[in-house]
Design a protein around this motif. Sequence first.
Motif, PDB file in Angstrom:
ATOM      1  N   LEU A   1       0.833  -1.205   0.000  1.00  8.37           N
ATOM      2  CA  LEU A   1       0.000   0.000   0.000  1.00  8.37           C
ATOM      3  C   LEU A   1       0.869   1.256   0.000  1.00  8.37           C
ATOM      4  O   LEU A   1       0.563   2.240  -0.682  1.00  8.37           O
ATOM      5  N   ALA A   2       1.948   1.221   0.758  1.00 13.41           N
ATOM      6  CA  ALA A   2       2.851   2.373   0.800  1.00 13.41           C
ATOM      7  C   ALA A   2       3.504   2.617  -0.557  1.00 13.41           C
ATOM      8  O   ALA A   2       3.759   3.767  -0.942  1.00 13.41           O
ATOM      9  N   SER A   3       3.756   1.535  -1.303  1.00 14.67           N
ATOM     10  CA  SER A   3       4.429   1.669  -2.601  1.00 14.67           C
ATOM     11  C   SER A   3       3.536   2.332  -3.647  1.00 14.67           C
ATOM     12  O   SER A   3       4.020   2.696  -4.718  1.00 14.67           O
ATOM     13  N   GLU A   4       2.253   2.513  -3.351  1.00 15.32           N
ATOM     14  CA  GLU A   4       1.358   3.180  -4.293  1.00 15.32           C
ATOM     15  C   GLU A   4       1.637   4.676  -4.383  1.00 15.32           C
ATOM     16  O   GLU A   4       1.229   5.329  -5.350  1.00 15.32           O
ATOM     17  N   ILE A   5       2.326   5.240  -3.368  1.00 16.81           N
ATOM     18  CA  ILE A   5       2.542   6.690  -3.363  1.00 16.81           C
ATOM     19  C   ILE A   5       4.024   7.070  -3.378  1.00 16.81           C
ATOM     20  O   ILE A   5       4.355   8.251  -3.352  1.00 16.81           O
ATOM     21  N   LEU A   6       4.905   6.058  -3.423  1.00 18.47           N
ATOM     22  CA  LEU A   6       6.340   6.340  -3.444  1.00 18.47           C
ATOM     23  C   LEU A   6       7.063   5.252  -4.226  1.00 18.47           C
ATOM     24  O   LEU A   6       6.726   4.068  -4.100  1.00 18.47           O
ATOM     25  N   GLN A   7       8.049   5.638  -5.009  1.00 12.46           N
ATOM     26  CA  GLN A   7       8.832   4.683  -5.777  1.00 12.46           C
ATOM     27  C   GLN A   7       9.925   4.042  -4.916  1.00 12.46           C
ATOM     28  O   GLN A   7      10.320   4.584  -3.895  1.00 12.46           O
ATOM     29  N   ASP A   8      10.388   2.889  -5.384  1.00 15.25           N
ATOM     30  CA  ASP A   8      11.520   2.186  -4.763  1.00 15.25           C
ATOM     31  C   ASP A   8      11.271   1.870  -3.288  1.00 15.25           C
ATOM     32  O   ASP A   8      12.170   2.023  -2.449  1.00 15.25           O
ATOM     33  N   VAL A   9      10.055   1.439  -2.977  1.00 16.71           N
ATOM     34  CA  VAL A   9       9.732   0.991  -1.618  1.00 16.71           C
ATOM     35  C   VAL A   9       9.996  -0.514  -1.560  1.00 16.71           C
ATOM     36  O   VAL A   9       9.246  -1.296  -2.142  1.00 16.71           O
ATOM     37  N   LYS A  10      11.053  -0.896  -0.902  1.00 18.83           N
ATOM     38  CA  LYS A  10      11.490  -2.289  -0.900  1.00 18.83           C
ATOM     39  C   LYS A  10      11.151  -2.954   0.433  1.00 18.83           C
ATOM     40  O   LYS A  10      11.484  -2.424   1.492  1.00 18.83           O
ATOM     41  N   PRO A  11      10.505  -4.111   0.375  1.00 15.51           N
ATOM     42  CA  PRO A  11      10.116  -4.783   1.623  1.00 15.51           C
ATOM     43  C   PRO A  11      11.279  -5.024   2.580  1.00 15.51           C
ATOM     44  O   PRO A  11      11.094  -4.983   3.805  1.00 15.51           O
ATOM     45  N   GLU A  12      12.471  -5.271   2.047  1.00 13.80           N
ATOM     46  CA  GLU A  12      13.602  -5.549   2.931  1.00 13.80           C
ATOM     47  C   GLU A  12      14.013  -4.337   3.767  1.00 13.80           C
ATOM     48  O   GLU A  12      14.749  -4.489   4.751  1.00 13.80           O
ATOM     49  N   HIS A  13      13.555  -3.151   3.386  1.00 12.24           N
ATOM     50  CA  HIS A  13      13.859  -1.956   4.177  1.00 12.24           C
ATOM     51  C   HIS A  13      12.866  -1.741   5.324  1.00 12.24           C
ATOM     52  O   HIS A  13      13.058  -0.857   6.148  1.00 12.24           O
ATOM     53  N   TYR A  14      11.800  -2.547   5.337  1.00  7.43           N
ATOM     54  CA  TYR A  14      10.746  -2.345   6.334  1.00  7.43           C
ATOM     55  C   TYR A  14      10.476  -3.646   7.067  1.00  7.43           C
ATOM     56  O   TYR A  14       9.617  -4.439   6.687  1.00  7.43           O
ATOM     57  N   ARG A  15      11.243  -3.893   8.109  1.00  6.94           N
ATOM     58  CA  ARG A  15      11.120  -5.135   8.873  1.00  6.94           C
ATOM     59  C   ARG A  15      10.841  -4.907  10.354  1.00  6.94           C
ATOM     60  O   ARG A  15      10.468  -5.832  11.066  1.00  6.94           O
ATOM     61  N   ARG A  16      11.005  -3.684  10.811  1.00 11.59           N
ATOM     62  CA  ARG A  16      10.913  -3.419  12.253  1.00 11.59           C
ATOM     63  C   ARG A  16       9.623  -2.678  12.591  1.00 11.59           C
ATOM     64  O   ARG A  16       9.402  -1.547  12.173  1.00 11.59           O
ATOM     65  N   TRP A  17       8.756  -3.334  13.361  1.00 12.58           N
ATOM     66  CA  TRP A  17       7.533  -2.695  13.832  1.00 12.58           C
ATOM     67  C   TRP A  17       7.863  -1.786  15.018  1.00 12.58           C
ATOM     68  O   TRP A  17       8.669  -2.135  15.872  1.00 12.58           O
TER      69      TRP A  17
END
Length: 400
Positions: free
Chosen positions: A324-340
């Motif tokens: 969902l976040a990648s719909e408004i920003l380019q180059d959103v990579k899942p590996e950069h978002y692992r920490r809640w």
Amino acid sequence: MNTADFLIIGGGVVGISIARELKARNPAAKIVLLEKEPDCGLHASGRNSGVIHAGFYYTADSLKARLTRDGNRQLTEYCASRKIPVNKCGKLVVARNESELPQLDELLRRGKANGVELQPITADEARAIEPRVKTFQRAIFSPSTSTADPVVVLQAMKTDAQREGIDIRTSAPYLGAHAGHLHTGAGSWEAGYVVNAAGLYADRVARDFGFSQDYRVLPFKGIYLYSDEPAGSLRTNVYPVPDLRNPFLGVHFTLLADGHAKIGPTAIPAFWREQYHGLANFKLGEFAEIIFRDLALLFSSGFDFKRLAVEETLKYYRPRLVSLASEILQDVKPEHYRRWGKPGIRAQLLNIRTRKLEMDFVLQGDKKSLHVLNAVSPAWTCSLSFAKYVCDKMEVFIKG
């Protein structure tokens, strides 16, 4: 029997701000603030996004519109006076497709009506502000939106309150009221005036005083995913056009005061009021009441609770939130978002008569007490302007 001229229940940013405003207006008064936790701000005030909102999401006739606009300036000035870092990065609001352009125009209309500076910009101008942003044809830039650390701000306010002579008692939960006396973990109290700023439990406290008959707090859990990209990888906050029919703003990118980013939040229905982790703080009575309330809303509500509940629960699945976040920003990579991050609980007020979520602030009171029933986002932004409004209302109630 302990006594106080003014007794405030709740040591979040709203309670502390009201206590300080009361002290400024009544220097000789004995003002006592009771907080049930070992320290102030351990719930919503220390767990919010840290965004100092500008005030353009709300209709011009709402309290939120005026108080957010004024609160933005006042909180920014407060941070400057206490040398608290503020990331004055602004905010882009983007449209994902053509169908969202009318909502973008509505936000511009609201901003103009509320006296909030907004800049309508093209997609190219948006990318000049944030090269990675995605938007359909155009966007809005809010230069006065910024971010700060809510915990640092809360602790500064607490220190100021104590220095000003406000008696803050922690580990002092409210236990009930009887015959004009309040029973708490810090003994029994007789107060000239009681202010209820108890957040998640404000409706329960209010019912002890004869208020909140048509209202119940419905808790929603919010949680962010933190980016491990270097500080400065994103230049500004980036938000989608929100669904203005509900009080949640959609999955967005928020910059922290230190320049790092996070995505979220979720707005998942919680099953008890302080459902932060596992079964901690579980209360069977709350669980039963909220399950009953949620089930009733699934079949009959003044808004689409079923859709909201399903959509928000799916966001707890990390790939879904990142998508969902990648719909408004380019180059959103899942590996950069692992920490809640640490979850927060939104004390959202529900009108049980109309079965609708309350969008604006809600206060009730009389000559002896005032109850802050709905002070959800952007209450942190509004804390100083809201405290002035509350004290004005209090004076009206007292005078009759």
